[in-house]
Design an enzyme around this catalytic site. Structure first.
Site, PDB file in Angstrom:
ATOM      1  N   LYS A 126      20.833 -10.024 -32.767  1.00 10.79           N
ATOM      2  CA  LYS A 126      20.164 -10.814 -33.798  1.00 10.79           C
ATOM      3  C   LYS A 126      20.166 -12.286 -33.402  1.00 10.79           C
ATOM      4  O   LYS A 126      21.177 -12.817 -32.957  1.00 10.79           O
ATOM      5  CB  LYS A 126      20.892 -10.624 -35.127  1.00 10.79           C
ATOM      6  CG  LYS A 126      20.184 -11.242 -36.309  1.00 10.79           C
ATOM      7  CD  LYS A 126      20.812 -10.781 -37.620  1.00 10.79           C
ATOM      8  CE  LYS A 126      20.084 -11.408 -38.794  1.00 10.79           C
ATOM      9  NZ  LYS A 126      18.649 -11.062 -38.840  1.00 10.79           N
ATOM     10  N   HIS A 166      25.910  -8.000 -38.518  1.00 17.26           N
ATOM     11  CA  HIS A 166      24.755  -7.425 -37.829  1.00 17.26           C
ATOM     12  C   HIS A 166      25.078  -7.120 -36.368  1.00 17.26           C
ATOM     13  O   HIS A 166      26.085  -7.578 -35.836  1.00 17.26           O
ATOM     14  CB  HIS A 166      23.565  -8.395 -37.872  1.00 17.26           C
ATOM     15  CG  HIS A 166      22.852  -8.430 -39.193  1.00 17.26           C
ATOM     16  ND1 HIS A 166      23.305  -9.194 -40.248  1.00 17.26           N
ATOM     17  CD2 HIS A 166      21.743  -7.784 -39.642  1.00 17.26           C
ATOM     18  CE1 HIS A 166      22.483  -9.019 -41.285  1.00 17.26           C
ATOM     19  NE2 HIS A 166      21.543  -8.182 -40.955  1.00 17.26           N
TER      20      HIS A 166
END
Lengths: 250, 250, 250, 250
Positions: free
Chosen positions: A139, A135
């Protein structure tokens, strides 16, 4: 053929406004209402909505579904915050209106749903399974919720199949090298500028490996799943939890 | 628990000799016969074989299966060369011995079988599907038989689901850039020193892609599928074609 | 053109015996000696070896190189166990024979060497860098030595370039999810049946990612690097450490 | 430390407006002018611009650069349409102002530039090289310009190194299976909904493969390269063609 009459609740939100456009663009669907905060639910009945796409908040979802079920309007629900209590209450309402269908889906991305399903199906046939999720670096949690859920489903499938523990001769390891342990499945979290949301399930057996990878590049990826659900929910009475139950995976 | 009594036919061949070792190494199986060219089939009956793993040649497979079916010995068959005539003849034999099971599988690699199955299941849910197969540069045919078969299965799944044609705005292309056309599915063949046998199915929809990749590094990858089939064939009477029917993919 | 006269020391070992075959197969090289344990070094001189490929053990490498340097035989060395002391001693010998070249390489895989080099070159140009290494499950250490070395080289390149720390907003993480920390570079170790030795360096910047991946499928991958080194070492007097210095990467 | 004074020409365009924001966000740069169509070039001189980022059109780029060079303003140019004639004219202007630097770059993505560079560097060391490029299905040309350029650079590097032709035993092939032939390098073009712009260079040798992959997810990926060039161009007088010459790849 007459078009299916669809309403969107939460039509001003980020996903809701995309859903409005997606319903409008679909040739077999007609958008009959797009309600935001404060708009009256009666509009749904007046406009003859057959399916409501519910993309609001945990605070309003129960009231909305109560109205829909009582008026025989099927519902496709992306709102989160479901507890056993809430699900029980919803099942009670549906018991009184047995022709009405409600689908609740934690994830409308077909790629994500299929990745989890394929991981579960394949896991018992391989000695080793690991998950790598990748990701963007903003995050906050690691692993991602999807990766954790995927690993749990894999572990459950292996337990049910009576799979042996995974082979792993690691004797000397730096802290963290072998990833997080989610029910016995190693999960590795990569955070990299330029990425969005990606997940790889790696399965390995004697002389071969199988990899299932999902790359999500935009939240528009939810739209095909939402439309698919809207088309199918009128034919599936009662409560369904999880988009995978609406896919033909037999 | 008593062990399942397994015989290997074609035990001197490259795959057969690996099958002999794999059966010997499995705790729940007992190798009761390992027959090569010229060995007598009667040994199977004398040794009480319950399952025969048939890895010989198109010239001897029918005789071997005739013997097995008549003696109630279930069979797992990797030998190729099957025609409708041969399959019909085999079905006739099995009709007379309704308790006996025969599995014929063109591919015993679990990874290959699952890749094809997952490609079929997923194909109707994405706008675009392409296949990239990658092999060592000594391979004579392009695309590989597996890739061609995979593309055909994808095309059939999409036709059955009524999928729209794939989007492709290509207006100017060099010859070959867009790959081979197998029933409307583009297939690309890479040939690279250092590779063995690899295949990728790429599926794409709005805002996301799903990739299923199979890497085959050694023909030992056939063994888990052969053993799985040997364990299951006694419970599946009649003729089964394709290992996927022995997997729990429901 | 006359062929380069090459000898192999350690010719009975796993890598050594492959080196013998590789030298024999090369059109521009002639194998003039293949020595195992106990064979006399004098053979090298008698046979007029120009280059010795040294693939023995830390116990014999110094004696072998002493002989080679004194006889003006260039050497390509894959034997491990080098310390500053040993390197200093070797440099001393070479000072007395300034025309002789010795290459010591911890890794003769061109793919591994180039992966490390490219990772170093690229690292300063991206905000984020992580390493994922994937091996068979019989491996005892995690991360692999190659991955650790790669991460160290990346960290050094970034420090030299004055790179900012990597962005990472992780606030809640399961133990191990974010991998091992090698000089600030996250390294993730996957262990999977069916794999051999694989490494991926992932680099990410605004709107894009760059991935360098090395897949090693067989130790025959050392041969092209060994032959390249044998051809080049006569033209590079003195001690060289690392195959990368023999590649044209300008 | 005083900030470098930067102007953007073509500041209203898609890339230009991102460049404006990127310069404003950089701590070591100061945006002193942002000119659109019709704005006066004199502003550059009045505002004391040291570097101009030129992102206009082939119709206006020559006039803009004439002004910049005459006023000793270094330039970073992303505008296309360069011919030998135009380059010659520009070199003539620069000859009269030997302290001024101009960089013209066909691609400001660091990932794309490094992929091409690494492909060139690695190509001579592997027997096989192929290129796979993957784009969204609205793309009109196949292969992409970047893939064609990459293949040409690979072919040139192999020719210069005297590499043997690639091994390929293909005897039976479907039309297009082996891709397009760009100077002897196979190039495969995948078109898939959900993709943006991706390229993979696959290199294979005995027992190993090396893969360099570039994923471009947003045209914001040009910004780090543009800023890097703006910072460096004042120190590189004369004409430079290609961002790779501003990277430390020694």
């Amino acid at each position: 053929m007459s078009k299916l009459r669809v309403a969107v609740l939460g039509a001003k939100g980020r996903i809701g406004s995309e859903a409005v456009r997606a319903v409008e663009a679909a040739e077999d669907l007609e958008l009959v209402a797009a309600l935001g905060r404060g708009d009256k639910l009666e509009t749904l009945a007046e406009q003859g909505a057959q399916v409501a796409v519910e993309l609001t908040t945990p605070a309003s979802v129960m009231g909305n579904l109560d109205f829909c079920v009582r008026h025989g309007i099927h519902a496709v629900v992306g709102t989160t915050g479901w507890t056993e209590d809430r699900l029980g209450q919803l099942r009670g309402w549906l018991a009184d209106f047995p022709g009405t269908g409600v689908l609740i889906a934690p994830n409308f991305s077909l790629g994500a749903v299929l990745t989890m399903k394929f991981a579960q199906l394949a896991a018992p046939y391989f000695e080793s399974v690991e998950v790598v999720e990748l990701h963007h670096p903003n995050k906050a949690d690691a692993p991602s919720g999807t990766a954790t859920r995927t690993a749990q489903l894999i572990a459950a499938a292996r337990e049910q199949a009576g799979s042996a523990p995974q082979p792993d001769a690691t004797a000397t390891a730096l802290d963290g090298a072998r990833g997080a342990d989610v029910d016995g499945i190693p999960v590795h979290s990569v955070r990299l500028r330029g990425l969005l949301a990606h997940q790889e399930v790696l399965l390995g057996g004697e002389g071969e490996t199988l990899t299932v990878r999902h790359d999500s590049l935009h939240h528009s990826s939810f739209m095909p799943g939402i439309l698919l659900a809207a088309r199918r929910v009128p034919t599936v009475p009662g409560l369904t939890f999880g988009l995978e139950h609406f896919l033909d995976l037999g």
